[in-house]
Design a protein around this motif. Structure first.
Motif, PDB file in Angstrom:
ATOM      1  N   THR A  47       0.914  -1.122  -0.132  1.00 27.20           N
ATOM      2  CA  THR A  47       0.013  -0.055   0.205  1.00 27.20           C
ATOM      3  C   THR A  47       0.850   1.167   0.034  1.00 27.20           C
ATOM      4  O   THR A  47       0.695   2.311  -0.896  1.00 27.20           O
ATOM      5  N   LEU A  48       1.811   1.469   0.812  1.00 21.96           N
ATOM      6  CA  LEU A  48       2.699   2.602   0.780  1.00 21.96           C
ATOM      7  C   LEU A  48       3.356   2.811  -0.344  1.00 21.96           C
ATOM      8  O   LEU A  48       3.502   4.101  -0.783  1.00 21.96           O
ATOM      9  N   SER A  49       3.966   1.622  -1.093  1.00 19.27           N
ATOM     10  CA  SER A  49       4.702   2.079  -2.127  1.00 19.27           C
ATOM     11  C   SER A  49       3.760   2.587  -3.157  1.00 19.27           C
ATOM     12  O   SER A  49       4.082   3.504  -4.158  1.00 19.27           O
ATOM     13  N   CYS A  50       2.671   2.107  -3.448  1.00 19.72           N
ATOM     14  CA  CYS A  50       1.550   2.902  -4.688  1.00 19.72           C
ATOM     15  C   CYS A  50       1.085   4.132  -3.742  1.00 19.72           C
ATOM     16  O   CYS A  50       0.874   5.133  -4.859  1.00 19.72           O
TER      17      CYS A  50
ATOM     18  N   SER B  51      17.752   2.183   7.032  1.00 19.20           N
ATOM     19  CA  SER B  51      17.719   0.586   6.873  1.00 19.20           C
ATOM     20  C   SER B  51      19.124  -0.128   7.223  1.00 19.20           C
ATOM     21  O   SER B  51      19.106  -1.200   7.899  1.00 19.20           O
ATOM     22  N   LEU B  52      20.115   0.585   6.504  1.00 15.54           N
ATOM     23  CA  LEU B  52      21.524   0.157   6.697  1.00 15.54           C
ATOM     24  C   LEU B  52      21.919   0.262   8.085  1.00 15.54           C
ATOM     25  O   LEU B  52      22.658  -0.801   8.733  1.00 15.54           O
ATOM     26  N   ILE B  53      21.568   1.363   8.806  1.00 13.93           N
ATOM     27  CA  ILE B  53      22.009   1.466  10.278  1.00 13.93           C
ATOM     28  C   ILE B  53      21.294   0.355  11.170  1.00 13.93           C
ATOM     29  O   ILE B  53      21.880  -0.232  12.005  1.00 13.93           O
ATOM     30  N   VAL B  54      20.061   0.362  11.039  1.00 16.51           N
ATOM     31  CA  VAL B  54      19.307  -0.644  11.448  1.00 16.51           C
ATOM     32  C   VAL B  54      19.639  -2.055  11.492  1.00 16.51           C
ATOM     33  O   VAL B  54      19.827  -3.014  12.455  1.00 16.51           O
ATOM     34  N   ALA B  55      19.958  -2.223  10.170  1.00 16.39           N
ATOM     35  CA  ALA B  55      20.358  -3.737   9.649  1.00 16.39           C
ATOM     36  C   ALA B  55      22.019  -3.985  10.418  1.00 16.39           C
ATOM     37  O   ALA B  55      21.923  -5.092  11.142  1.00 16.39           O
ATOM     38  N   ARG B  56      22.569  -3.131  10.616  1.00 17.07           N
ATOM     39  CA  ARG B  56      23.885  -3.387  11.156  1.00 17.07           C
ATOM     40  C   ARG B  56      23.692  -3.545  12.723  1.00 17.07           C
ATOM     41  O   ARG B  56      24.362  -4.355  13.366  1.00 17.07           O
ATOM     42  N   PHE B  57      22.888  -2.827  13.162  1.00 20.87           N
ATOM     43  CA  PHE B  57      22.465  -2.779  14.427  1.00 20.87           C
ATOM     44  C   PHE B  57      22.035  -4.362  14.872  1.00 20.87           C
ATOM     45  O   PHE B  57      22.303  -5.045  15.847  1.00 20.87           O
ATOM     46  N   ALA B  58      21.067  -4.659  14.094  1.00 23.07           N
ATOM     47  CA  ALA B  58      20.643  -5.965  14.262  1.00 23.07           C
ATOM     48  C   ALA B  58      21.458  -7.268  14.043  1.00 23.07           C
ATOM     49  O   ALA B  58      21.300  -8.294  14.795  1.00 23.07           O
ATOM     50  N   ASP B  59      22.635  -6.849  13.386  1.00 25.89           N
ATOM     51  CA  ASP B  59      23.382  -7.907  12.959  1.00 25.89           C
ATOM     52  C   ASP B  59      24.439  -7.892  14.340  1.00 25.89           C
ATOM     53  O   ASP B  59      24.853  -9.068  14.691  1.00 25.89           O
TER      54      ASP B  59
ATOM     55  N   THR C 171      10.256   6.432   5.910  1.00 27.30           N
ATOM     56  CA  THR C 171      11.787   5.949   6.418  1.00 27.30           C
ATOM     57  C   THR C 171      11.331   4.790   7.449  1.00 27.30           C
ATOM     58  O   THR C 171      12.122   3.648   7.299  1.00 27.30           O
ATOM     59  N   ALA C 172      10.461   4.983   8.226  1.00 23.91           N
ATOM     60  CA  ALA C 172      10.078   3.980   9.311  1.00 23.91           C
ATOM     61  C   ALA C 172       9.740   2.496   8.744  1.00 23.91           C
ATOM     62  O   ALA C 172      10.335   1.544   9.158  1.00 23.91           O
ATOM     63  N   LEU C 173       8.735   2.759   7.865  1.00 25.43           N
ATOM     64  CA  LEU C 173       8.321   1.450   7.269  1.00 25.43           C
ATOM     65  C   LEU C 173       9.284   0.638   6.600  1.00 25.43           C
ATOM     66  O   LEU C 173       9.442  -0.400   6.629  1.00 25.43           O
ATOM     67  N   ASN C 174       9.955   1.600   5.719  1.00 27.66           N
ATOM     68  CA  ASN C 174      10.930   0.737   4.728  1.00 27.66           C
ATOM     69  C   ASN C 174      12.205   0.246   5.306  1.00 27.66           C
ATOM     70  O   ASN C 174      12.705  -0.658   4.869  1.00 27.66           O
ATOM     71  N   ALA C 175      12.322   1.048   6.672  1.00 27.55           N
ATOM     72  CA  ALA C 175      13.831   0.465   7.420  1.00 27.55           C
ATOM     73  C   ALA C 175      13.385  -0.768   7.622  1.00 27.55           C
ATOM     74  O   ALA C 175      14.445  -1.518   8.074  1.00 27.55           O
ATOM     75  N   ALA C 176      12.206  -1.369   8.073  1.00 25.88           N
ATOM     76  CA  ALA C 176      11.923  -2.721   8.548  1.00 25.88           C
ATOM     77  C   ALA C 176      11.861  -3.692   7.675  1.00 25.88           C
ATOM     78  O   ALA C 176      12.005  -4.798   8.055  1.00 25.88           O
TER      79      ALA C 176
END
Length: 539
Positions: free
Chosen positions: A347-350, A384-392, A440-445
């Motif tokens: 929905t968000l992308s459209c 997204s990159l920051i959150v993903a690195r944090f999750a690693d 940003t918040a939704l796509n970062a997930a």
């Protein structure tokens, strides 16, 4: 010296290794010795099958050669990720070619808004056609075949757009080209978790998935800049005033002078359209040449997997495609995360694609709306990159990071929706802030959701798992676009739809039971003769 060590960097299984360990068997890497996975209702467990098996101690790793049970991390993984990311970015940029230059394209080719909308819709339509096929191909045939075919489809699609710029041929060729590009969508969207699982160790997996995912977004963002930069905009003239002037002064001109004026206008229009077509042609040529170059790179060197796996879970064969699909149907936890991803991001992308229509009544024009979308995409990529690195670095917190992202995103879109109906004071700053923060918040997930889905569905293949996720995303997007096309429906409902589809995901995320089936194996590092019992599909 061992012969392998003398081989070139891209062909050697040793010289570009960052890390070597010996902790697992390597099924699928010419040292297969795996029992078929058994299912139970508990986390993965390991049982020794035979005490007489020849198990290599991790401390006894051979200094050279391929020791049985060896895992290895290769520097070339970054090359593979870079090439794939460029392919993904190209596919996304081609999909969004016409939106940012829609006014010029309509003027040059006589297209309508419906034509531009259909060119965008070929993406999700073609995705539904090829989604299952590419999901099977990525799991069964590997990344190389999937990416090479996708590269060919993108190159062929962009090539068709370069053949002619005369109507009606340009219209048909552009539609066919965008359909071909859309057929490559499943690989552009769903392959990052597969690539990270095959090439990267657990401590880098989420980061690699994020890089592959956000580059697709950046391709779309780049199209917002390149299109208007290369293609001249339609001149903004006050046609109403000009028309009134000529009507009021018509009696003061002779027929001869009127004919000269009309001829001059026609000549100017012809010249303008010629310049517009030249700009569009340059844009298409650049896209076609770049796509052909990416295809050539894929064709020359793009391996499906490294000679040795990067971790134990990468060495274990996945379920066959049909069995994996059957197991996904019974995995309730997987479907919770699939619904979350499908309805919210689809929905968000459209919604983002009609942002100019939504913001126009509030004094924000098409160009400014495009820049808001660009800033939101860039922000989402960085976060997204920051959150993903944090999750690693901090394992087993993906669920809570996703929940935090969805709460933040939903709150931002609630404020935006209230501002559009004047419940709270509105301003350009408020619209900028809420759209950028929410998007940003939704796509970062998204990278976290991809990785969570793989963990919940393991040992079902990553291609099967993420193929289903992205198909649901495109179904949701198609439904949204169909409703948008209903005459007279307006645009206010779209804002509350984004709020609803993101907000409903929050309780679903709380209901989801977080499990890390794949990570359990990597942390346990089962020996060569271990029988691995996986959780039941119903768990």
């Amino acid at each position: 010296m061992n012969a392998d060590a003398k081989q070139p960097l891209l062909n050697s299984p040793i010289t570009d290794a960052d890390h070597v360990s010996s902790a697992c068997s390597t099924p699928g890497y010419n040292t297969i010795n795996a029992a078929g996975p058994q299912l139970c209702h508990s986390p993965p467990t390991y049982h020794t099958l035979s005490s007489s098996s020849n198990i290599q101690n991790p401390d006894d790793t051979e200094p050279e050669g391929k020791a049985e049970g060896e895992t290895r991390v290769y520097r070339r993984r970054w090359y593979v990720l870079m090439v794939y990311s460029l392919l993904s970015a190209t596919q996304g940029g081609v999909w969004n070619s016409w939106g940012p230059i829609s006014a010029t394209a309509e003027d040059a080719f006589g297209w309508t808004d419906a034509t531009i909308a259909l060119l965008s819709n070929w993406g999700p339509i073609a995705f539904l056609v090829s989604g299952i096929v590419f999901s099977w191909m990525m799991d069964v045939k590997g990344l190389r075949m999937s990416c090479v075919i996708t590269g060919f489809l993108v190159a062929a699609g962009t090539g068709l757009r370069c053949i002619t710029f005369n109507t009606p041929a340009v219209t048909w060729l552009t539609h066919v080209g965008h359909f071909l590009n859309g057929l490559g969508g499943p690989v552009a969207m769903a392959a990052p978790p597969i690539l990270s699982a095959v090439w990267f160790p657990p401590k880098e997996r989420t980061t690699a998935t994020a890089i592959g995912t956000v580059l697709n977004y950046m391709g779309v963002a780049l199209s917002f800049i390149m299109g208007p930069l290369l293609v001249p905009d339609v001149p903004s003239t006050n046609s109403t005033n000009t028309s009134s002037f000529h009507k009021s002064s018509d009696l003061s001109f002779s027929k001869h002078n009127s004919s000269m004026i009309l001829g001059s206008k026609a000549e100017n229009a012809t010249e303008r359209i010629h310049e517009e077509k030249n700009g569009i042609a340059l844009y298409m040529y650049i896209g076609g040449g770049w796509s052909a170059a990416i295809f050539l790179v894929l064709l020359l060197y793009f391996p499906s997997k490294p000679p040795l796996p990067p971790c134990p879970s990468a060495a274990i064969p996945r379920e066959n495609f049909v069995q994996g699909l059957k197991h996904l149907l019974t995995r309730g936890q997987f479907w919770l995360i699939a619904i979350v991803y499908g309805i919210s991001t689809g929905t968000l992308s459209c919604w983002s694609s009609v942002l100019d229509v939504i913001l126009k009544p509030h004094g924000i024009g098409e160009d400014e709306a495009g820049w808001i979308g660009f800033y939101a995409t860039c922000s989402a990529a960085l976060v997204s990159l920051i959150v993903a690195r944090f999750a690693d670095f901090f394992k087993r917190i993906m669920k809570w990071l996703v929940i935090m992202s969805y709460i933040t995103g939903t709150a931002s879109f609630v404020v935006f929706a209230l501002a559009t109906v004047k419940v709270i004071p509105s301003s350009s700053v408020l619209f900028y802030t809420t759209i950028i923060v929410g998007t940003t918040a939704l796509n970062a997930a998204v990278p976290l959701i991809f990785e969570l889905a793989c963990e919940l569905s393991y040992p079902t293949g990553e291609g099967t798992t993420n193929g289903v996720l992205t198909i649901m995303n495109n179904i949701s997007g198609l439904i949204f676009l169909v409703v948008v096309m209903i005459p007279g429906i307006g645009e206010m409902w779209t804002n509350w739809t984004v709020v609803g589809t993101s907000g409903i995901c929050i309780p679903l995320l709380f209901l989801m039971k977080e499990k890390y089936n794949r990570l359990e194996i990597d942390e346990h590092k089962p020996a060569l003769n271990a029988e691995i019992i996986f959780p039941s599909p119903q768990a």
